[in-house]
Motif scaffolding. Structure first.
Motif, PDB file in Angstrom:
ATOM      1  N   UNK A   1       0.840  -1.208   0.000  1.00  0.00           N
ATOM      2  CA  UNK A   1       0.000   0.000   0.000  1.00  0.00           C
ATOM      3  C   UNK A   1       0.866   1.246   0.000  1.00  0.00           C
ATOM      4  N   UNK A   2       1.925   1.241   0.816  1.00  0.00           N
ATOM      5  CA  UNK A   2       2.814   2.406   0.907  1.00  0.00           C
ATOM      6  C   UNK A   2       3.508   2.678  -0.419  1.00  0.00           C
ATOM      7  N   UNK A   3       4.046   1.628  -1.029  1.00  0.00           N
ATOM      8  CA  UNK A   3       4.763   1.782  -2.294  1.00  0.00           C
ATOM      9  C   UNK A   3       3.851   2.351  -3.377  1.00  0.00           C
ATOM     10  N   UNK A   4       2.691   1.737  -3.562  1.00  0.00           N
ATOM     11  CA  UNK A   4       1.803   2.175  -4.642  1.00  0.00           C
ATOM     12  C   UNK A   4       1.162   3.521  -4.320  1.00  0.00           C
ATOM     13  N   UNK A   5       0.954   3.804  -3.062  1.00  0.00           N
ATOM     14  CA  UNK A   5       0.439   5.120  -2.639  1.00  0.00           C
ATOM     15  C   UNK A   5       1.410   6.212  -3.081  1.00  0.00           C
ATOM     16  N   UNK A   6       2.710   5.972  -2.859  1.00  0.00           N
ATOM     17  CA  UNK A   6       3.731   6.939  -3.252  1.00  0.00           C
ATOM     18  C   UNK A   6       3.830   7.067  -4.766  1.00  0.00           C
TER      19      UNK A   6
ATOM     20  N   UNK B   1      -2.305 -10.598  -3.239  1.00  0.00           N
ATOM     21  CA  UNK B   1      -2.357  -9.307  -2.548  1.00  0.00           C
ATOM     22  C   UNK B   1      -1.595  -8.233  -3.316  1.00  0.00           C
ATOM     23  N   UNK B   2      -0.367  -8.550  -3.712  1.00  0.00           N
ATOM     24  CA  UNK B   2       0.480  -7.578  -4.412  1.00  0.00           C
ATOM     25  C   UNK B   2      -0.122  -7.213  -5.766  1.00  0.00           C
ATOM     26  N   UNK B   3      -0.608  -8.209  -6.504  1.00  0.00           N
ATOM     27  CA  UNK B   3      -1.192  -7.926  -7.818  1.00  0.00           C
ATOM     28  C   UNK B   3      -2.449  -7.086  -7.694  1.00  0.00           C
ATOM     29  N   UNK B   4      -3.249  -7.356  -6.675  1.00  0.00           N
ATOM     30  CA  UNK B   4      -4.465  -6.576  -6.480  1.00  0.00           C
ATOM     31  C   UNK B   4      -4.140  -5.120  -6.187  1.00  0.00           C
ATOM     32  N   UNK B   5      -3.144  -4.879  -5.350  1.00  0.00           N
ATOM     33  CA  UNK B   5      -2.727  -3.509  -5.051  1.00  0.00           C
ATOM     34  C   UNK B   5      -2.158  -2.829  -6.295  1.00  0.00           C
ATOM     35  N   UNK B   6      -1.396  -3.583  -7.070  1.00  0.00           N
ATOM     36  CA  UNK B   6      -0.766  -3.053  -8.280  1.00  0.00           C
ATOM     37  C   UNK B   6      -1.788  -2.695  -9.352  1.00  0.00           C
ATOM     38  N   UNK B   7      -2.753  -3.596  -9.589  1.00  0.00           N
ATOM     39  CA  UNK B   7      -3.693  -3.377 -10.691  1.00  0.00           C
ATOM     40  C   UNK B   7      -4.747  -2.332 -10.360  1.00  0.00           C
ATOM     41  N   UNK B   8      -4.982  -2.094  -9.077  1.00  0.00           N
ATOM     42  CA  UNK B   8      -5.918  -1.031  -8.697  1.00  0.00           C
ATOM     43  C   UNK B   8      -5.230   0.323  -8.551  1.00  0.00           C
ATOM     44  N   UNK B   9      -3.922   0.322  -8.403  1.00  0.00           N
ATOM     45  CA  UNK B   9      -3.192   1.565  -8.145  1.00  0.00           C
ATOM     46  C   UNK B   9      -3.405   2.571  -9.277  1.00  0.00           C
TER      47      UNK B   9
END
Length: 278
Positions: A24-29, A175-183
């Motif tokens: 979350x932190x990485x993709x938020x940034x 989890x990681x892919x979901x965060x990535x594809x929604x970012x």
């Protein structure tokens, strides 16, 4: 590969939590640095209901985790499931096949059924009624949906025959892919397209969040794009045309209220059968 296999067999809960927070932190940034859309919103305020549902998802999955552990141990002890009935194969292909098939049962199939069965669609609406899709949207799931998704994953563990190490690896990748594809990040169209031939790319998944049919009912995958391409549910549209939300559920105020979102599955609603989108 054996090191990875052994690591995920006993991955500490702390490491799983760090993966969630770090992602979350990485993709938020990255969303601040290279945004796809410049949303007119208060980012933290938008994140509040999404973080609430992330918390409920964590609690439910943690509470039911013993079922996954028991099931994974049982299929391993009894040599049960698809990957255990196949001829002996290298460890890397055993892991890849296990993750690929879990992605089908736990993600693609669950997602497809949620869109086709009206009561489940009503529950899944909570995820789709986010008008500003970003990395926090990834875990915006009604508690009932968290149970539904868990049930499909549990079913997948039995059918596929995956030991706990592959289950944990799958969940981490999911989890990681979901965060990535929604970012809300902007990749070059060429790179995004190249990714989409094997994996779900950000643009590919965001088409699924377009507010009108038939795009809403497409691109169901989470990690691998093969399932959408194989079953004919892949669709493409230009990212500039994307509009998030659900066309017949347009109240953005209600769609950002935790109380209203919790009630959302129980409200009267008819899903349209045909889009006027050209």
């Amino acid at each position: 590969m054996e090191t990875i296999y052994n690591y995920f067999e006993t991955i500490p809960s702390l490491h799983r939590s760090l993966l969630l927070v770090s992602g979350i932190t990485l993709f938020w940034l990255l969303e601040g640095a290279v945004p796809l859309f410049r949303f007119n919103y208060k980012k933290w305020r938008h994140a509040v209901p999404n973080f609430f549902f992330t918390l409920t998802t964590i609690v439910i999955n943690f509470g039911l985790a013993f079922l996954l552990l028991w099931s994974a141990d049982w299929v391993k002890a009894n040599d049960f499931g698809i990957i255990n009935w196949l001829p002996e194969m290298p460890l890397w292909s055993y892991i890849l096949l296990g993750v690929l098939l879990l992605d089908f049962f736990g993600a693609y199939l669950a997602h497809f059924v949620e869109h086709k069965v009206k009561p489940l669609w009503m529950v899944h609406l909570v995820h789709h009624t986010d008008h500003n899709v970003d990395t926090t949207t990834a875990n915006r799931h009604h508690p009932i949906e968290s149970v539904i998704r868990f049930t499909f994953t549990l079913f997948g563990v039995f059918v596929v025959g995956t030991p706990i190490s592959i289950v944990m690896l799958y969940q981490a990748l999911s989890l990681v892919f979901s965060q990535f594809t929604h970012a809300n990040i902007k990749l070059s169209k060429r790179i995004d397209k190249m990714i989409s031939y094997v994996f779900i790319s950000p643009d590919m998944h965001k088409i699924h969040h377009h507010y009108r049919l038939p795009y809403t009912d497409s691109n169901y995958g989470n990690i691998f794009s093969v399932w959408d391409r194989l079953f004919g549910t892949y669709m493409y549209m230009e990212r500039e045309k994307l509009v998030y939300g659900v066309d017949v559920f347009p109240d953005e105020v209600k769609n950002t209220s935790i109380t209203e979102l919790l009630k959302q599955p129980f409200q009267p609603y008819e899903k349209p059968t045909l889009s006027s989108e050209k």
